[in-house]
Design a protein around this motif. Sequence first.
Motif, PDB file in Angstrom:
ATOM      1  N   LEU A  58       0.966  -1.020   0.173  1.00  0.00           N
ATOM      2  CA  LEU A  58       0.202   0.175   0.364  1.00  0.00           C
ATOM      3  C   LEU A  58       1.016   1.269  -0.108  1.00  0.00           C
ATOM      4  O   LEU A  58       1.819   0.806   1.127  1.00  0.00           O
ATOM      5  CB  LEU A  58      -0.670   0.222   1.577  1.00  0.00           C
ATOM      6  CG  LEU A  58      -2.121  -1.339   1.817  1.00  0.00           C
ATOM      7  CD1 LEU A  58      -2.369  -0.742   2.581  1.00  0.00           C
ATOM      8  CD2 LEU A  58      -2.648  -1.570   0.577  1.00  0.00           C
ATOM      9  N   ARG A  59       0.267   2.083  -0.553  1.00  0.00           N
ATOM     10  CA  ARG A  59       1.123   3.345  -0.971  1.00  0.00           C
ATOM     11  C   ARG A  59       0.169   4.422  -0.403  1.00  0.00           C
ATOM     12  O   ARG A  59      -0.836   4.887  -1.530  1.00  0.00           O
ATOM     13  CB  ARG A  59       2.258   4.363  -2.080  1.00  0.00           C
ATOM     14  CG  ARG A  59       2.657   2.788  -2.410  1.00  0.00           C
ATOM     15  CD  ARG A  59       3.985   3.656  -3.627  1.00  0.00           C
ATOM     16  NE  ARG A  59       4.865   2.295  -4.698  1.00  0.00           N
ATOM     17  CZ  ARG A  59       5.262   2.758  -5.457  1.00  0.00           C
ATOM     18  NH1 ARG A  59       4.996   2.998  -6.340  1.00  0.00           N
ATOM     19  NH2 ARG A  59       5.959   1.612  -5.744  1.00  0.00           N
ATOM     20  N   GLU A  60      -0.249   5.081   1.018  1.00  0.00           N
ATOM     21  CA  GLU A  60      -1.295   5.747   1.267  1.00  0.00           C
ATOM     22  C   GLU A  60      -0.792   6.859   1.024  1.00  0.00           C
ATOM     23  O   GLU A  60      -0.219   7.907   1.756  1.00  0.00           O
ATOM     24  CB  GLU A  60      -1.284   5.186   2.690  1.00  0.00           C
ATOM     25  CG  GLU A  60      -2.498   5.780   2.905  1.00  0.00           C
ATOM     26  CD  GLU A  60      -2.920   5.738   4.558  1.00  0.00           C
ATOM     27  OE1 GLU A  60      -3.810   6.039   5.891  1.00  0.00           O
ATOM     28  OE2 GLU A  60      -2.401   4.819   5.208  1.00  0.00           O
ATOM     29  N   ARG A  61      -1.335   7.272  -0.328  1.00  0.00           N
ATOM     30  CA  ARG A  61      -1.315   8.685  -0.828  1.00  0.00           C
ATOM     31  C   ARG A  61      -1.885   8.951  -2.548  1.00  0.00           C
ATOM     32  O   ARG A  61      -2.513   8.115  -2.808  1.00  0.00           O
ATOM     33  CB  ARG A  61       0.099   9.577  -1.140  1.00  0.00           C
ATOM     34  CG  ARG A  61       0.717   8.181  -1.818  1.00  0.00           C
ATOM     35  CD  ARG A  61       2.402   8.662  -2.546  1.00  0.00           C
ATOM     36  NE  ARG A  61       2.930   8.048  -3.109  1.00  0.00           N
ATOM     37  CZ  ARG A  61       2.824   7.945  -4.811  1.00  0.00           C
ATOM     38  NH1 ARG A  61       1.599   8.209  -5.421  1.00  0.00           N
ATOM     39  NH2 ARG A  61       3.321   6.437  -4.908  1.00  0.00           N
ATOM     40  N   SER A  62      -1.860  10.630  -2.311  1.00  0.00           N
ATOM     41  CA  SER A  62      -2.856  10.217  -3.789  1.00  0.00           C
ATOM     42  C   SER A  62      -1.662   9.841  -5.517  1.00  0.00           C
ATOM     43  O   SER A  62      -0.133   9.993  -4.770  1.00  0.00           O
ATOM     44  CB  SER A  62      -3.294  11.978  -3.794  1.00  0.00           C
ATOM     45  OG  SER A  62      -3.866  12.548  -2.684  1.00  0.00           O
ATOM     46  N   PHE A  63      -2.276   9.771  -5.986  1.00  0.00           N
ATOM     47  CA  PHE A  63      -2.228   9.508  -7.197  1.00  0.00           C
ATOM     48  C   PHE A  63      -0.400  10.277  -7.628  1.00  0.00           C
ATOM     49  O   PHE A  63      -1.301  11.889  -8.036  1.00  0.00           O
ATOM     50  CB  PHE A  63      -2.821   8.970  -8.367  1.00  0.00           C
ATOM     51  CG  PHE A  63      -1.909   8.300  -9.963  1.00  0.00           C
ATOM     52  CD1 PHE A  63      -1.585   7.380 -10.256  1.00  0.00           C
ATOM     53  CD2 PHE A  63      -2.123   9.587 -10.678  1.00  0.00           C
ATOM     54  CE1 PHE A  63      -0.671   7.123 -11.104  1.00  0.00           C
ATOM     55  CE2 PHE A  63      -1.379   8.922 -11.890  1.00  0.00           C
ATOM     56  CZ  PHE A  63      -0.939   8.119 -12.166  1.00  0.00           C
ATOM     57  N   ASN A  80     -12.769   9.440  -8.982  1.00  0.00           N
ATOM     58  CA  ASN A  80     -11.955  11.075  -9.024  1.00  0.00           C
ATOM     59  C   ASN A  80     -12.230  10.580 -10.768  1.00  0.00           C
ATOM     60  O   ASN A  80     -11.367  10.342 -11.183  1.00  0.00           O
ATOM     61  CB  ASN A  80     -11.343  11.194  -7.954  1.00  0.00           C
ATOM     62  CG  ASN A  80     -11.067  12.344  -9.006  1.00  0.00           C
ATOM     63  OD1 ASN A  80     -10.489  12.798  -9.577  1.00  0.00           O
ATOM     64  ND2 ASN A  80     -10.505  13.555  -7.461  1.00  0.00           N
ATOM     65  N   ALA A  81     -12.524  12.069 -11.175  1.00  0.00           N
ATOM     66  CA  ALA A  81     -12.297  11.640 -12.654  1.00  0.00           C
ATOM     67  C   ALA A  81     -11.150  12.336 -13.327  1.00  0.00           C
ATOM     68  O   ALA A  81     -11.025  11.875 -13.535  1.00  0.00           O
ATOM     69  CB  ALA A  81     -13.808  12.001 -13.223  1.00  0.00           C
ATOM     70  N   ALA A  82     -10.974  13.236 -12.314  1.00  0.00           N
ATOM     71  CA  ALA A  82      -9.587  14.226 -12.757  1.00  0.00           C
ATOM     72  C   ALA A  82      -8.083  12.903 -11.956  1.00  0.00           C
ATOM     73  O   ALA A  82      -7.321  12.801 -13.285  1.00  0.00           O
ATOM     74  CB  ALA A  82      -9.634  15.125 -12.024  1.00  0.00           C
ATOM     75  N   VAL A  83      -8.518  11.972 -11.152  1.00  0.00           N
ATOM     76  CA  VAL A  83      -7.244  11.049 -10.981  1.00  0.00           C
ATOM     77  C   VAL A  83      -7.104  10.032 -12.381  1.00  0.00           C
ATOM     78  O   VAL A  83      -6.445   9.518 -12.335  1.00  0.00           O
ATOM     79  CB  VAL A  83      -7.652  10.701 -10.005  1.00  0.00           C
ATOM     80  CG1 VAL A  83      -6.937   9.034  -9.641  1.00  0.00           C
ATOM     81  CG2 VAL A  83      -7.525  11.753  -8.758  1.00  0.00           C
TER      82      VAL A  83
END
Length: 150
Positions: A58-63, A80-83
């Motif tokens: 797991l990488r607990e952060r935003s893309f 999340n459409a932007a992600v």
Amino acid sequence: MYPILIDIQQLSVLVVGGGKIATRKVCGLVEAGAKPTVIAPNFSEALHTANKNGTVLLRERSFQYGDTAGFQVIFICTDNAAVNRAVLNETTPRQLVNDTTNQHNSNFFNMALIKENDFAIALTTNGKNPRKTKQLKEKIRSLLKRITLE
């Protein structure tokens, strides 16, 4: 589309998202022998447990830009459409990509799988109607329970 089975153990797998759909995908990947990397700001309890068991990373952060580099199989599982667009924008034609939110962005689809002791049945609507595939899967599973297989 051309149906195939892939030895997922041999491939590097990225899942972007940590919710219900991502969890379902990760569970199937782990069951098939993969050790996926999962990137999300938040994770389901099942993903935290899988991380403690060492079956996922797991990488607990935003893309972030560059996160898809080095991965051969990518699952986009966020709401999340932007992600989702950001992930798609950096994928290459050499990567297998499954956008669970928009199958038109995918170059592969998962099939619904019914596994028994010594055989499996795979079903698909080619990404057009996952709900219908799920209904058919349950009907076939019910039918198999009623018949005796030798």
